[in-house]
Design a protein around this motif. Structure first.
Motif, PDB file in Angstrom:
ATOM      1  N   LEU A 111     -29.488   3.269 -45.776  1.00 18.14           N
ATOM      2  CA  LEU A 111     -28.979   2.756 -47.048  1.00 18.14           C
ATOM      3  C   LEU A 111     -27.458   2.806 -47.099  1.00 18.14           C
ATOM      4  N   THR A 112     -26.880   3.913 -46.687  1.00 20.30           N
ATOM      5  CA  THR A 112     -25.419   4.045 -46.762  1.00 20.30           C
ATOM      6  C   THR A 112     -24.702   3.184 -45.729  1.00 20.30           C
ATOM      7  N   ALA A 113     -25.445   2.606 -44.786  1.00 17.07           N
ATOM      8  CA  ALA A 113     -24.850   1.668 -43.832  1.00 17.07           C
ATOM      9  C   ALA A 113     -24.687   0.277 -44.451  1.00 17.07           C
ATOM     10  N   LEU A 114     -25.311   0.057 -45.611  1.00  7.48           N
ATOM     11  CA  LEU A 114     -25.199  -1.221 -46.308  1.00  7.48           C
ATOM     12  C   LEU A 114     -23.879  -1.280 -47.079  1.00  7.48           C
ATOM     13  N   THR A 115     -23.287  -2.444 -47.134  1.00  7.55           N
ATOM     14  CA  THR A 115     -22.032  -2.633 -47.854  1.00  7.55           C
ATOM     15  C   THR A 115     -22.212  -2.327 -49.338  1.00  7.55           C
ATOM     16  N   GLY A 116     -21.335  -1.485 -49.880  1.00  9.42           N
ATOM     17  CA  GLY A 116     -21.365  -1.181 -51.312  1.00  9.42           C
ATOM     18  C   GLY A 116     -22.330  -0.088 -51.704  1.00  9.42           C
ATOM     19  N   VAL A 117     -23.021   0.509 -50.719  1.00  9.27           N
ATOM     20  CA  VAL A 117     -23.994   1.558 -51.017  1.00  9.27           C
ATOM     21  C   VAL A 117     -23.462   2.897 -50.515  1.00  9.27           C
ATOM     22  N   GLY A 118     -23.027   3.747 -51.443  1.00  9.87           N
ATOM     23  CA  GLY A 118     -22.585   5.083 -51.095  1.00  9.87           C
ATOM     24  C   GLY A 118     -23.734   6.076 -51.190  1.00  9.87           C
ATOM     25  N   ARG A 119     -23.442   7.328 -50.939  1.00 16.25           N
ATOM     26  CA  ARG A 119     -24.486   8.355 -50.946  1.00 16.25           C
ATOM     27  C   ARG A 119     -25.130   8.493 -52.325  1.00 16.25           C
ATOM     28  N   LYS A 120     -24.310   8.408 -53.378  1.00 12.17           N
ATOM     29  CA  LYS A 120     -24.858   8.529 -54.729  1.00 12.17           C
ATOM     30  C   LYS A 120     -25.833   7.389 -55.021  1.00 12.17           C
ATOM     31  N   THR A 121     -25.424   6.155 -54.720  1.00 16.79           N
ATOM     32  CA  THR A 121     -26.293   4.995 -54.955  1.00 16.79           C
ATOM     33  C   THR A 121     -27.585   5.113 -54.160  1.00 16.79           C
ATOM     34  N   ALA A 122     -27.475   5.531 -52.908  1.00 15.20           N
ATOM     35  CA  ALA A 122     -28.663   5.664 -52.059  1.00 15.20           C
ATOM     36  C   ALA A 122     -29.623   6.712 -52.609  1.00 15.20           C
ATOM     37  N   THR A 123     -29.090   7.855 -53.026  1.00 15.55           N
ATOM     38  CA  THR A 123     -29.943   8.926 -53.547  1.00 15.55           C
ATOM     39  C   THR A 123     -30.611   8.503 -54.841  1.00 15.55           C
ATOM     40  N   LEU A 124     -29.869   7.836 -55.725  1.00 19.48           N
ATOM     41  CA  LEU A 124     -30.445   7.361 -56.979  1.00 19.48           C
ATOM     42  C   LEU A 124     -31.538   6.331 -56.716  1.00 19.48           C
ATOM     43  N   PHE A 125     -31.301   5.447 -55.749  1.00 22.00           N
ATOM     44  CA  PHE A 125     -32.316   4.438 -55.425  1.00 22.00           C
ATOM     45  C   PHE A 125     -33.599   5.088 -54.949  1.00 22.00           C
ATOM     46  N   LEU A 126     -33.488   6.033 -54.027  1.00 20.59           N
ATOM     47  CA  LEU A 126     -34.678   6.700 -53.496  1.00 20.59           C
ATOM     48  C   LEU A 126     -35.422   7.470 -54.588  1.00 20.59           C
ATOM     49  N   ALA A 127     -34.666   8.038 -55.525  1.00 23.91           N
ATOM     50  CA  ALA A 127     -35.291   8.764 -56.629  1.00 23.91           C
ATOM     51  C   ALA A 127     -36.021   7.807 -57.568  1.00 23.91           C
ATOM     52  N   ALA A 129     -36.914   4.548 -57.020  1.00 21.63           N
ATOM     53  CA  ALA A 129     -37.905   3.671 -56.387  1.00 21.63           C
ATOM     54  C   ALA A 129     -39.107   4.441 -55.863  1.00 21.63           C
ATOM     55  N   TYR A 130     -38.877   5.633 -55.304  1.00 22.68           N
ATOM     56  CA  TYR A 130     -39.950   6.345 -54.614  1.00 22.68           C
ATOM     57  C   TYR A 130     -40.120   7.791 -55.071  1.00 22.68           C
ATOM     58  N   GLU A 131     -39.368   8.192 -56.089  1.00 26.91           N
ATOM     59  CA  GLU A 131     -39.415   9.562 -56.611  1.00 26.91           C
ATOM     60  C   GLU A 131     -39.138  10.594 -55.518  1.00 26.91           C
ATOM     61  N   ILE A 132     -38.274  10.224 -54.581  1.00 30.41           N
ATOM     62  CA  ILE A 132     -37.857  11.156 -53.539  1.00 30.41           C
ATOM     63  C   ILE A 132     -36.782  12.068 -54.130  1.00 30.41           C
ATOM     64  N   PRO A 133     -36.996  13.386 -54.139  1.00 28.98           N
ATOM     65  CA  PRO A 133     -36.033  14.287 -54.774  1.00 28.98           C
ATOM     66  C   PRO A 133     -34.666  14.248 -54.101  1.00 28.98           C
ATOM     67  N   GLY A 134     -33.627  14.228 -54.920  1.00 27.03           N
ATOM     68  CA  GLY A 134     -32.275  14.247 -54.390  1.00 27.03           C
ATOM     69  C   GLY A 134     -31.284  14.506 -55.504  1.00 27.03           C
ATOM     70  N   VAL A 135     -30.179  15.169 -55.175  1.00 34.04           N
ATOM     71  CA  VAL A 135     -29.128  15.449 -56.140  1.00 34.04           C
ATOM     72  C   VAL A 135     -27.986  14.465 -55.911  1.00 34.04           C
ATOM     73  N   THR A 136     -27.573  13.794 -56.955  1.00 40.33           N
ATOM     74  CA  THR A 136     -26.440  12.880 -56.849  1.00 40.33           C
ATOM     75  C   THR A 136     -25.255  13.482 -57.594  1.00 40.33           C
ATOM     76  N   VAL A 137     -24.106  13.459 -56.949  1.00 33.93           N
ATOM     77  CA  VAL A 137     -22.922  14.107 -57.508  1.00 33.93           C
ATOM     78  C   VAL A 137     -21.844  13.071 -57.797  1.00 33.93           C
ATOM     79  N   ASP A 138     -21.663  12.774 -59.090  1.00 34.29           N
ATOM     80  CA  ASP A 138     -20.535  11.943 -59.495  1.00 34.29           C
ATOM     81  C   ASP A 138     -19.486  12.861 -60.120  1.00 34.29           C
TER      82      ASP A 138
END
Length: 207
Positions: A111-127, A129-138
């Protein structure tokens, strides 16, 4: 930071802000990813206003890829940094079609290899879309978690790791929106309104 103190803080946040956040309007995974990309440095209201016109104009990724970037910009003008985001959307959709057969990948690394997708965006998406646990830090999570003693890290990745150790996994996905709401309304960067803060008695800033 004791487990009891953490438990009390989490209970206060759950009571004040709830345990679920209303998601963005979308029908597919790629639409959800784009919506989360648009939410960076923008309010949910700005994004919600843009999405109906965006999905109506561009019902699939190929239409975004084929469209002039100016046309994409016109569909998301209510969103902050819309010119940069329009270019990122176009390139991201191109990558999804060419590299992933139109499917959104399900790992942080891809996900983070995609243009415009940082770690926060990737973690939020996984949470979302798939309820994959993750902490996003803004910026809000970074600031408040340090003020109440959950973290001492000097960058978002360090704070993310500290929060994953400090918080029960069932709270990971919701701590982000709870602290964003709290940071926007009460514990702001410019001035903290401690007299109205539900976390005031636990805040190390005031000790």
């Amino acid at each position: 930071m004791t487990k009891q103190k953490t438990k009390q803080i989490l209970e206060a946040l759950d009571k004040e802000y709830g345990v679920t956040k209303e998601g963005f309007v979308h029908e597919t995974d790629w639409q959800l990813l784009i919506a989360i990309m648009l939410s960076a440095q923008s309010t949910d209201k700005q994004v919600d206003e843009a999405l109906p016109d965006l999905w109506n104009t561009f019902p699939d990724m190929k239409k975004i890829v084929d469209a002039p970037v100016e046309e994409i910009e016109n569909s998301i003008k209510s969103v902050g940094l819309y010119k940069v985001k329009a270019k990122n959307m176009k390139k991201c959709c191109e990558q999804l079609l060419q590299q992933h057969a139109g499917k959104v990948p399900v790992t942080i690394e891809e996900l983070t290899a995609l243009t415009g997708v940082g770690r926060k965006t990737a973690t939020l998406f996984l949470a979302d879309a798939y309820e994959i646990p993750g902490v996003t830090v803004d910026t809000h999570v970074f600031r408040i978690s340090k003020r109440i003693g959950w973290a001492k890290g000097k960058n978002p990745v360090q704070v993310e790791q500290e929060l994953m150790k400090a918080l029960p996994k069932e709270h990971w996905n919701r701590i982000n929106f709870q602290l964003i709401y709290h940071g926007r309304s009460i514990c702001t960067a410019r001035k903290s309104h401690c007299n109205n803060c539900i976390l005031e008695k636990w805040c190390e800033k005031n000790l």
